[in-house]
Design an enzyme around this catalytic site. Structure first.
Site, mmCIF file in Angstrom:
data_model
loop_
_atom_site.group_PDB
_atom_site.id
_atom_site.type_symbol
_atom_site.label_atom_id
_atom_site.label_comp_id
_atom_site.label_asym_id
_atom_site.label_seq_id
_atom_site.Cartn_x
_atom_site.Cartn_y
_atom_site.Cartn_z
ATOM 1 N N HIS A 96 -5.633 -6.398 13.812
ATOM 2 C CA HIS A 96 -4.464 -5.526 13.652
ATOM 3 C C HIS A 96 -4.076 -4.964 15.017
ATOM 4 O O HIS A 96 -4.946 -4.550 15.779
ATOM 5 C CB HIS A 96 -4.825 -4.394 12.676
ATOM 6 C CG HIS A 96 -3.657 -3.555 12.250
ATOM 7 N ND1 HIS A 96 -2.477 -4.087 11.774
ATOM 8 C CD2 HIS A 96 -3.504 -2.210 12.191
ATOM 9 C CE1 HIS A 96 -1.638 -3.099 11.463
ATOM 10 N NE2 HIS A 96 -2.233 -1.961 11.710
ATOM 11 N N CYS A 116 11.588 25.750 0.572
ATOM 12 C CA CYS A 116 10.603 26.386 -0.312
ATOM 13 C C CYS A 116 9.773 25.297 -0.996
ATOM 14 O O CYS A 116 9.982 24.107 -0.791
ATOM 15 C CB CYS A 116 11.295 27.226 -1.383
ATOM 16 S SG CYS A 116 12.627 28.271 -0.783
ATOM 17 N N ARG A 169 1.310 -10.113 7.582
ATOM 18 C CA ARG A 169 1.162 -8.950 6.703
ATOM 19 C C ARG A 169 2.325 -7.998 6.987
ATOM 20 O O ARG A 169 2.168 -6.964 7.639
ATOM 21 C CB ARG A 169 -0.168 -8.244 6.978
ATOM 22 C CG ARG A 169 -1.397 -9.123 6.869
ATOM 23 C CD ARG A 169 -2.662 -8.304 7.079
ATOM 24 N NE ARG A 169 -2.632 -7.522 8.310
ATOM 25 C CZ ARG A 169 -3.266 -7.865 9.424
ATOM 26 N NH1 ARG A 169 -3.993 -8.964 9.477
ATOM 27 N NH2 ARG A 169 -3.185 -7.102 10.489
ATOM 28 N N LYS A 216 0.847 -1.202 0.000
ATOM 29 C CA LYS A 216 0.000 0.000 0.000
ATOM 30 C C LYS A 216 0.879 1.248 0.000
ATOM 31 O O LYS A 216 2.084 1.162 0.232
ATOM 32 C CB LYS A 216 -0.899 -0.022 1.235
ATOM 33 C CG LYS A 216 -0.116 0.022 2.540
ATOM 34 C CD LYS A 216 -0.986 -0.250 3.744
ATOM 35 C CE LYS A 216 -0.166 -0.175 5.011
ATOM 36 N NZ LYS A 216 -0.926 -0.603 6.190
ATOM 37 N N ASP A 223 9.757 24.357 -4.179
ATOM 38 C CA ASP A 223 10.522 23.530 -5.121
ATOM 39 C C ASP A 223 12.030 23.627 -4.924
ATOM 40 O O ASP A 223 12.787 23.110 -5.737
ATOM 41 C CB ASP A 223 10.207 23.963 -6.568
ATOM 42 C CG ASP A 223 8.734 23.816 -6.885
ATOM 43 O OD1 ASP A 223 8.252 22.680 -6.924
ATOM 44 O OD2 ASP A 223 8.064 24.858 -7.065
ATOM 45 N N TYR A 236 12.870 32.495 2.337
ATOM 46 C CA TYR A 236 11.648 33.165 2.799
ATOM 47 C C TYR A 236 11.693 33.452 4.298
ATOM 48 O O TYR A 236 12.165 32.645 5.087
ATOM 49 C CB TYR A 236 10.448 32.255 2.557
ATOM 50 C CG TYR A 236 10.042 32.133 1.110
ATOM 51 C CD1 TYR A 236 9.724 33.253 0.347
ATOM 52 C CD2 TYR A 236 9.954 30.880 0.516
ATOM 53 C CE1 TYR A 236 9.331 33.128 -0.976
ATOM 54 C CE2 TYR A 236 9.564 30.743 -0.813
ATOM 55 C CZ TYR A 236 9.247 31.871 -1.549
ATOM 56 O OH TYR A 236 8.859 31.739 -2.844
ATOM 57 N N ARG A 249 -10.725 0.415 14.890
ATOM 58 C CA ARG A 249 -10.876 0.871 13.503
ATOM 59 C C ARG A 249 -12.000 -0.007 12.944
ATOM 60 O O ARG A 249 -13.032 -0.141 13.586
ATOM 61 C CB ARG A 249 -9.552 0.689 12.732
ATOM 62 C CG ARG A 249 -8.408 1.444 13.377
ATOM 63 C CD ARG A 249 -7.251 1.760 12.452
ATOM 64 N NE ARG A 249 -6.798 0.683 11.582
ATOM 65 C CZ ARG A 249 -5.640 0.701 10.918
ATOM 66 N NH1 ARG A 249 -4.824 1.733 11.036
ATOM 67 N NH2 ARG A 249 -5.293 -0.275 10.134
HETATM 68 C C1 LIG Z 1 -0.114 -1.337 7.055
HETATM 69 C C2 LIG Z 1 -0.648 -2.516 7.704
HETATM 70 C C3 LIG Z 1 0.202 -3.559 8.085
HETATM 71 C C4 LIG Z 1 1.707 -3.450 8.049
HETATM 72 O O1 LIG Z 1 2.156 -2.657 9.116
HETATM 73 P P1 LIG Z 1 3.722 -2.406 9.394
HETATM 74 O O2 LIG Z 1 3.773 -1.771 10.714
HETATM 75 O O3 LIG Z 1 4.195 -1.492 8.298
HETATM 76 O O4 LIG Z 1 4.378 -3.724 9.331
HETATM 77 C C5 LIG Z 1 -0.394 -4.722 8.537
HETATM 78 N N1 LIG Z 1 -1.739 -4.829 8.662
HETATM 79 C C6 LIG Z 1 -2.577 -3.814 8.340
HETATM 80 C C7 LIG Z 1 -4.042 -3.975 8.508
HETATM 81 C C8 LIG Z 1 -2.066 -2.622 7.864
HETATM 82 O O5 LIG Z 1 -2.886 -1.609 7.557
#
Ligand SMILES: *Cc1c(COP(=O)(O)O)cnc(C)c1O
Length: 378
Positions: free
Chosen positions: A163, A318, A220, A36, A320, A272, A134
């Protein structure tokens, strides 16, 4: 190359990280790294291909557009969408053969309709609420929710997920333990109800590194796949325990080159707001990168690397452009390469150091580097 700025991505570093995690989780657990956020800024398709060639089994994305991009690039590996897909997107998600996370009955109804329209099986992973608040189904409604899914034609429960809310922000892992306990409880409830769940997964990077008991059937992996530690606390916990030994290799080097060099007298302002005033005759490098590119405007007191040496940023960032002092670096020439993040000679600006300057975390600094900037595999 006519680019003002570019990011070099080390293929061997990404491969190293995936191989290391394969070693840690063993051959049976699925490795489903997260790509992602443009692969945490590393380039979605490029990183996905390297991860798969180095031994990843699945890929995790947040959104439908990412799945679409991966499929368009010819990637056929299983894709797990861990974020929300609005009802209008469900049909396409099934056509792209995605696995979807589910957490509400409304969503299930819409998905069942989409599955019928597509004449496709929909493989779903139930997100269970264990403490982050969440998305997620609470434990007391879990079995009912699973039965509701089972009643829908073409829907198949493939996974159970949660998670961790507080695993990398602390060295006290009691909340993570509590969440794991609830996750095990959820798994037990489904099992007792005779509802099989082949793939259970909850481990992010920190959990994968620190707690083998969180690996279940899939991990994950996120930030650590890119060679960055989830946090200092995770590193400290790891060093204390030393359950496993492994090496993470950062893959990200952000570069540009000097647009102009100039020598200015003492007593002049730079940039600036006239926030910086020279106290001596100063040699300045004007560097064509700014906050539009993702170089945080809040950075004060940072530096860039030129010829393997630190050049302090002078004045404000700045849109750019930024300016750095090279008075003490011999031989600097216009057009010289500048490292904004990464290694140059013996010096290194890690994502963690950059994050410290910007008062944020490593996750944010690599993902924020503008997607328009080319990622070049080296
Ligand atoms: C982004 C994410 C992960 C990975 O998390 P890290 O801390 O980058 O390893 C795992 N599970 C879910 C649901 C996430 O959104």
């Amino acid at each position: 190359m006519d680019e003002l700025t570019w990011v070099e991505i080390s293929r061997s570093a990404l491969e190293n990280n995936i191989r290391e995690f394969r070693r840690i989780i063993g051959p049976k657990t699925l490795l489903g790294p997260c790509v992602k956020a443009n692969a945490y800024g590393h380039g979605l398709v490029e990183a996905a291909r390297i991860f798969l060639s180095a031994g990843a089994d699945w890929l995790s994305v947040n959104a439908l557009f990412e799945a679409r991009e991966l499929r368009c690039a010819g990637i056929t590996a299983p894709l797990y969408v861990l974020g929300y897909i609005p009802p209008e997107g469900l049909r396409e998600a099934l056509d792209l053969d995605c696995r979807l996370v589910v957490f509400s009955k409304d969503h299930i109804r819409a998905l069942a309709q989409a599955a019928q329209a597509a004449c496709r099986q929909a493989r779903v992973h139930i997100k269970v609420e264990t403490g982050s608040n969440r998305m997620g189904v609470r434990l007391d409604g879990l079995v009912d929710f699973a039965r509701f899914i089972q009643k829908q034609k073409l829907l198949e429960i493939e996974g159970l997920a949660t998670h961790f809310a507080n695993i990398e922000d602390t060295t006290d892992h009691s909340f993570a333990e509590l969440q794991l306990q609830r996750f095990n409880e959820a798994s037990g409830l489904l099992q007792s109800a005779g509802i099989p769940v082949p793939i259970r997964h909850c481990a992010n990077s920190a959990a994968t590194i620190l707690f083998p008991k969180t690996h279940f059937e899939m991990v994950r992996l996120g930030i650590a796949g890119y060679g960055m530690w989830p946090s200092n606390e995770t590193y400290v916990s790891f060093v204390k325990e030393r359950k496993n030994n492994f090496h993470l290799a950062p893959a990200f080097t952000w570069k540009t080159r000097i647009a102009q060099l100039k020598t200015i007298p003492a007593g002049e302002f730079v940039g600036y707001g006239c926030t910086y005033k020279t106290s001596h005759k100063t040699r300045l490098a004007v560097i064509p990168v700014g906050y539009y590119d993702g170089y945080d405007r809040g950075i004060a007191g940072g530096h860039v690397l030129i010829r393997g040496r630190r050049a302090a940023i002078r004045g404000r960032i700045c849109m750019d452009i930024l300016m750095a002092e090279v008075t003490d670096i011999p031989g600097v020439q216009s057009g010289d390469e500048v490292v904004l993040m990464g290694r140059s000679g013996d010096e290194c600006i890690s994502a963690e150091l950059f994050a410290q300057w910007a008062a944020t975390i490593n996750y944010e600094v690599t993902t924020r580097v503008n997607e328009r900037i080319p990622r070049i595999l080296v």
